[in-house]
Design a protein around this motif. Structure first.
Motif, short mmCIF file in Angstrom:
data_model
loop_
_atom_site.label_atom_id
_atom_site.label_comp_id
_atom_site.label_asym_id
_atom_site.label_seq_id
_atom_site.Cartn_x
_atom_site.Cartn_y
_atom_site.Cartn_z
N ALA A 62 0.82 -1.20 0.00
CA ALA A 62 0.00 0.00 0.00
C ALA A 62 0.86 1.26 0.00
O ALA A 62 0.56 2.24 -0.70
CB ALA A 62 -0.93 0.00 1.21
N ALA A 63 1.95 1.26 0.77
CA ALA A 63 2.85 2.41 0.80
C ALA A 63 3.54 2.61 -0.54
O ALA A 63 3.77 3.75 -0.96
CB ALA A 63 3.89 2.24 1.91
N PHE A 64 3.85 1.51 -1.23
CA PHE A 64 4.50 1.63 -2.54
C PHE A 64 3.59 2.33 -3.54
O PHE A 64 4.01 3.22 -4.28
CB PHE A 64 4.90 0.25 -3.05
CG PHE A 64 5.45 0.26 -4.44
CD1 PHE A 64 6.74 0.69 -4.69
CD2 PHE A 64 4.67 -0.16 -5.52
CE1 PHE A 64 7.24 0.72 -5.98
CE2 PHE A 64 5.17 -0.14 -6.81
CZ PHE A 64 6.46 0.29 -7.04
N PHE A 65 2.31 1.94 -3.57
CA PHE A 65 1.39 2.54 -4.53
C PHE A 65 0.91 3.92 -4.09
O PHE A 65 0.63 4.79 -4.92
CB PHE A 65 0.18 1.62 -4.75
CG PHE A 65 0.49 0.40 -5.57
CD1 PHE A 65 0.65 0.51 -6.95
CD2 PHE A 65 0.66 -0.83 -4.98
CE1 PHE A 65 0.95 -0.61 -7.72
CE2 PHE A 65 0.96 -1.96 -5.74
CZ PHE A 65 1.10 -1.85 -7.11
N VAL A 67 2.63 6.08 -1.95
CA VAL A 67 3.72 7.05 -1.80
C VAL A 67 4.79 6.78 -2.86
O VAL A 67 4.73 7.31 -3.96
CB VAL A 67 4.31 6.99 -0.38
CG1 VAL A 67 5.37 8.09 -0.19
CG2 VAL A 67 3.22 7.16 0.67
N ASN A 68 5.75 5.94 -2.53
CA ASN A 68 6.81 5.58 -3.47
C ASN A 68 7.59 4.39 -2.90
O ASN A 68 7.24 3.86 -1.84
CB ASN A 68 7.75 6.76 -3.75
CG ASN A 68 8.25 7.42 -2.47
OD1 ASN A 68 8.45 6.74 -1.46
ND2 ASN A 68 8.44 8.73 -2.50
N LEU A 69 8.65 4.00 -3.60
CA LEU A 69 9.45 2.86 -3.16
C LEU A 69 10.13 3.14 -1.83
O LEU A 69 10.22 2.26 -0.97
CB LEU A 69 10.49 2.52 -4.24
CG LEU A 69 11.45 1.36 -3.91
CD1 LEU A 69 10.68 0.07 -3.69
CD2 LEU A 69 12.48 1.21 -5.03
N ARG A 70 10.61 4.37 -1.64
CA ARG A 70 11.28 4.70 -0.39
C ARG A 70 10.32 4.58 0.79
O ARG A 70 10.68 4.07 1.85
CB ARG A 70 11.84 6.12 -0.48
CG ARG A 70 12.62 6.55 0.76
CD ARG A 70 13.11 7.98 0.61
NE ARG A 70 13.97 8.11 -0.56
CZ ARG A 70 14.49 9.28 -0.96
NH1 ARG A 70 14.21 10.38 -0.30
NH2 ARG A 70 15.26 9.32 -2.02
N GLY A 272 4.93 11.83 2.58
CA GLY A 272 5.01 11.30 1.22
C GLY A 272 3.76 11.56 0.42
O GLY A 272 3.82 11.91 -0.77
N LEU A 273 2.61 11.41 1.06
CA LEU A 273 1.35 11.74 0.38
C LEU A 273 1.30 13.21 0.03
O LEU A 273 0.82 13.60 -1.04
CB LEU A 273 0.17 11.35 1.27
CG LEU A 273 -0.07 9.85 1.47
CD1 LEU A 273 -1.17 9.63 2.49
CD2 LEU A 273 -0.43 9.20 0.14
N LEU A 274 1.78 14.06 0.93
CA LEU A 274 1.80 15.50 0.68
C LEU A 274 2.69 15.83 -0.50
O LEU A 274 2.31 16.59 -1.41
CB LEU A 274 2.29 16.24 1.93
CG LEU A 274 2.50 17.75 1.80
CD1 LEU A 274 1.19 18.45 1.48
CD2 LEU A 274 3.10 18.31 3.08
N ASP A 275 3.89 15.26 -0.55
CA ASP A 275 4.82 15.53 -1.65
C ASP A 275 4.31 14.99 -2.97
O ASP A 275 4.52 15.59 -4.03
CB ASP A 275 6.19 14.93 -1.34
CG ASP A 275 6.86 15.61 -0.15
OD1 ASP A 275 6.51 16.77 0.13
OD2 ASP A 275 7.71 14.96 0.50
#
Length: 284
Positions: A62-65, A67-70, A272-275
């Motif tokens: 879920a975090a990958f999709f 936000v990103n891989l990091r 990450g969601l904000l960026d």
């Protein structure tokens, strides 16, 4: 007369008030406690229904999709650390407590913040209240909550909500005050309903600042977990409290690092969601 003045204490005045509240509003407080406990138990059950490795894998994907891989790698490391140090259940209890507290804080702060942005007298009246809420030490909120709801997770939730409302409310007010009036006037000119203007124009334009307010609300709510452990709320705060009372440095250190891991996870994912949303907002 001087002796009576010296013997006067605020507790002598507040005790009858607390007794009256507990006697006459006990059904209301019981209903609130039941609702909060039910919601908390449901969220905890949902977080603990799967084995920890499976839950970690779901959060990482879920975090990958989202936000990103990091962000996905960070989520795996933080949750894996909580599992390795033996505080998986306590960490999920803390996440559930923070989730409920943040949800209620946003539910209260968002509409009040919108109204404060639109009505300056209301903002002027609310500002001193927010100043007091942010100035009073957070553990002070636990005292009246415990008096009314007794020990447990409910007073911890109440204190956490009071502590998390001010940043979300202030940033909501700021976000809506910064919206250019031209966009709102354009929506009104084309005959849009005020509700449509709010959801389709104002909220998208204010989304960046609103997400910052959400991030601050999450972090301040998480900062209450140690204090929540003092009143029997469970979670990682209870483990820190147990380590302090038993003078077990290892237990307190592991619980403290687990709190840092959860805080790092929630902070980086929200940021990450904000960026991720920032470029689309700039394009608009």
């Amino acid at each position: 007369m001087n002796t009576s003045l010296l013997q006067f204490s605020p507790g002598a005045f507040l005790a009858p008030v607390v007794d009256w509240l507990n006697t006459n509003l006990h059904p209301l407080f019981s209903a609130i406690s039941t609702i909060v406990e039910t919601v908390l138990s449901a969220i905890e059950a949902a977080l603990l229904v799967l084995p920890p490795p499976a839950m970690i894998a779901i959060v990482v994907v879920a975090a990958f999709f989202a936000v990103n891989l990091r962000g996905a790698i960070l989520a795996g490391l933080c949750l894996g650390f909580c599992l390795i140090v033996g505080f998986w259940t306590a960490s999920m209890q803390t996440v559930a407590l923070v989730t409920v507290a943040v949800f209620i804080s946003v539910l209260v702060a968002f509409p009040v913040g919108v109204l404060c942005a639109r009505y300056r007298p209301l903002e002027a009246a609310v500002r001193p209240v927010l100043d007091v809420m942010q100035t009073v030490p957070p553990w002070v909120y636990l005292i009246p909550a415990v008096m009314v709801f007794s020990l447990g997770r409910v007073p911890a939730i109440i204190a956490t909500i009071v502590y998390g409302i001010p940043p979300m409310l202030r940033l909501t007010t700021l976000a809506f005050k910064q919206i250019p009036r031209e966009y709102i006037e354009l929506g009104s000119a084309i005959g849009a309903h005020p509700r449509s203007v709010l959801w389709k124009i104002e909220i998208p334009l204010a989304k960046q600042t609103l997400l910052v307010g959400l991030n601050q609300c999450i972090l301040l709510s998480l900062a209450m977990v140690v204090l929540a452990g003092l009143v029997g709320a469970g979670g990682l705060g209870a483990e820190v409290t147990r380590g302090l009372t038993r003078m077990e440095m290892g237990l307190g250190l592991r619980a403290g690092l687990a709190i840092v891991a959860v805080a790092l996870l929630l902070d980086r994912l929200s940021r990450g969601l904000l960026d991720r949303n920032r470029p689309s907002a700039a394009a608009r």
